[in-house]
Design an enzyme around this catalytic site. Sequence first.
Site: not given
Length: 725
Positions: A120, A142
Site C-alpha cells: 500500500e 489481507e
Amino acid sequence: MTENTTIRWEQDDTGVVTLVLDDPGRPVNTMNAAFIDSLDAVVERLEGSGDTLRGVIVASAKDTFFAGGDLRDLRAVTPETADRSFEAGMRVKRALRRLETLGVPVVAALNGTALGGGYEIALACHHRVLLDRPTARVGLPEVTFGLLPGGGGVTRTVRMFGIAAALQKVLLEGRQYAPAPALDAGLVDEIAADQTELLTRARAFIDAHPESAQPWDRPGHRIPGGIPSHPKFAANLPAFPANLRKQTNGAPYPAPRNILAAAVEGAQVDIDTAFVIEARYLTDLLTGQTSKNMIQAFFYDLRAVDAGANRPQNLPSRTVTKVAVLGAGMMGAGIAYSCARAGIDVVLKDVTPQAAAKGKAYSEKLCARAVAKGRTSREKADALLARITPTADAQDLAGCDAVVEAVFEDPVLKAEVLGEAESVVAPDALLCSNTSTLPITSLAGAVSRPKDFIGLHFFSPVDKMRLVEIVKGERTGDEALARAFDLVRQINKTPIVVNDSRGFFTSRVIGRFIDEGVALVGEGYDPATVEQAAAQAGYPAKVLSLMDELTLTLPRRIRNETRRAVEEAGGTWTAHPAEAVVDRMVDEFGRPGRSGGAGFYEYDEEGRRTRLWPGLREHFADPGLRESDLTELKERMLFVEALDSVRCLEEGVLVSVADANIGSLLGIGFPGWTGGVLQYVNGYEGGLPGFVDRARELAERYGERFTPPALLLHKAERGETFTDD
C-alpha cells in the site's frame, strides 16, 4: 528527526530525498504506532521543503521492504477500541495521500517483499521498481487473515485496475506475486537485477518525470471498466455477489464481502470519501471474531509450527541428499516429485521396472504442465526429472540416507519392503513410513533400528498438499524426530508432530466429520441438505463427496480393525450411527464409492461426479425432516471434530495447540474461518463455557460423542483458553 524514528531522512545535493524505512526495534518494518508517527513527521517535512525538493525515493534498510500491519495491534482491536483503530487507519491514509500529491515524483524502491501495508505504501508512489529476488513478493494478502487492506489498497487498486480486475487479481484471493508475474500483472513498473540498478532506475524515473501525479489525480481519469452508475456495468453488478457466494459456498467469511462492498461503493465517490468507506469496512472486520481466528492460525500458529516449536532443540539440523521412496503408486510418486523438486536425489522403487517408471511418469506430467504454463523452464524440469531414478532392484537403494515407505496399508507388506531397504541403505538412514492409520509403534517391529523409525503421513495429492503429519512411535528417538522435521522443511512442507495412536490426529478427527455427515443421512436428512450444511460450514469438500473419494470400504476396513483392537484390549465397541448406512450402501446397494463407479453420488463413464444418487432419498430420507436447521447440522460437524481434537490433546496424541489448528486447516479441511479445531473452541460465542453448554445440548440430543472432555471442562471452569503460551 528524533532518535527513535522508524524512517530515516537522507537527502542528496540534487534535491532527491530518500526515505529509508528502518524500525530500530524490530527485525522488519510494520505499520505500528511508531511508524504512523514517523510517516506524519516526514510527510510534513517534505511538504515544507519547497522548491528544494526534486523527488522522493521510498526505500528500506531491512531484508524485506515492509511487512505490513502489526498483527498484534490488529488482533487486539475490540468494539470498545474501534474508534482508535479507525482513526489510526485514517492517519495512514491521509499521510500517504499527502505523499502522492506532493507534486514531485515519488518512487518505491522495493528491495524485497512488500505485502499488505508495504504494498500500500508502494501504491501511494508514482512508480514501483522491484528487486528481482527469488524470495521477493508483492500483493495484498489481507483477505487470508480475514481482513481487507487498510492503507488505501482497495481504493487505489480499483482506480488502477478497475473494480473487476482489482478484485480478481489483487484483493479477493490475496495472491502474492513474484517479481516477473508482478511486472506482467502491472503491480510493479520495473524489475531491477541488483540494489545498484534498483536505485538507478528509481532516480531515472525522477529525472524523466519532474512533475508526477497519480493517474486518478489527472484530469479526465476514469476507472477502467466503468463504475456501477454506468448502465452496462450496473447490468452485470449482480454477478459480483453471486460469484462471491459461489466461491465461499455460503461459508461465514466476512472479509470478501466487505472487500467487494468497499470496492463497489468506493468507486462511486471521490478518493477521500472512498478511504473512509474502506476504513469503516476494515474496522468492522477487526472487531469481529473471524479475523482474530485467522490471524492466530495463519500467522502465529503457522509460524510456530514451521519454526520448529516441537522439534528437539538441542540437535543440529541435517540435510537429506538421497532418499529411497518405496512404492511408486499415487502417494510414492507424489513424494518422489516433492523431494526431487527440493533438489534431493530420489530412488523410486517398485516391484517391477514398469511400475517404477509409471511412478516417475507422474513427475514428468507435472513438469510438462509447469513448463507449458511458464512456471518453470525446460532445463529446470529436465534437471528435476534427472534426480528421480526408477528401479525394481533393491541394490539401487545403496547410499540413501533416508527411506520413505509408501506402499499399500498392509502391515505385512510394509514390514517386507522396509526390511529389504534397511539392509541396503546407509547404516544410519532415517526410516519413515507414510501411513495414515497404522500405529507406528507396531510397524517399528519390522526394522532393526526402531529409534530411527518414524511416521511421515503425507496427504494426497502430495504435490499440492502442504501438510505432513510426523508420527512419533514409542521407541522413536529425538534424533529421528529432528531429522524427520528437517526433511519435511527441506521439501518445503509444513510439519506437525503427534504421538502414536490409531489414526493419529488427522485421520482420526476427519473420520468424525465423515461419520457425522453419514449419520445425518441415516437419520433421514435430505442428502442435498447435508452437503449444503457442510459447504455453509466452510468445509472445502462436502462430506458425502469426500466419503466417496475415500471409498466407503476403506473407513469400514479401518473401523473393523479398530474394533478388533479395542475388543482384544478388553474394551467394548460402541457402534456409530454411520456404520449401518455404510454397510447398507456397500452390501445392499453395491455402491463402494467413486473408485467403484457408484457411491453417494453417481459417476459417468470417465469417473466424473454427476449428481447425488436418487436412491439416497428413496431408502434413507425422512420427508418430515425437509425443513432442516442448517445451523444445527453445521455445528454437529464442527463440534464433533473439535471435541475429538480436545480428546487428542488430553490423551497426549497432540502435543501442541498450534499443531492441532494447523493440522486441521491444512490437512483435513477444517474451515479456515474458525482458525482451526481448538481456536474454534476458543472463539465460540461465550468462549469455552459457551462451547461447553452447546456441547452438552448436542450430547443430550445425539449421544455421548458430544460429551465435553474433562480437559475442556477444566479449562472452561478456570476461565482459560487453548493456547501454547
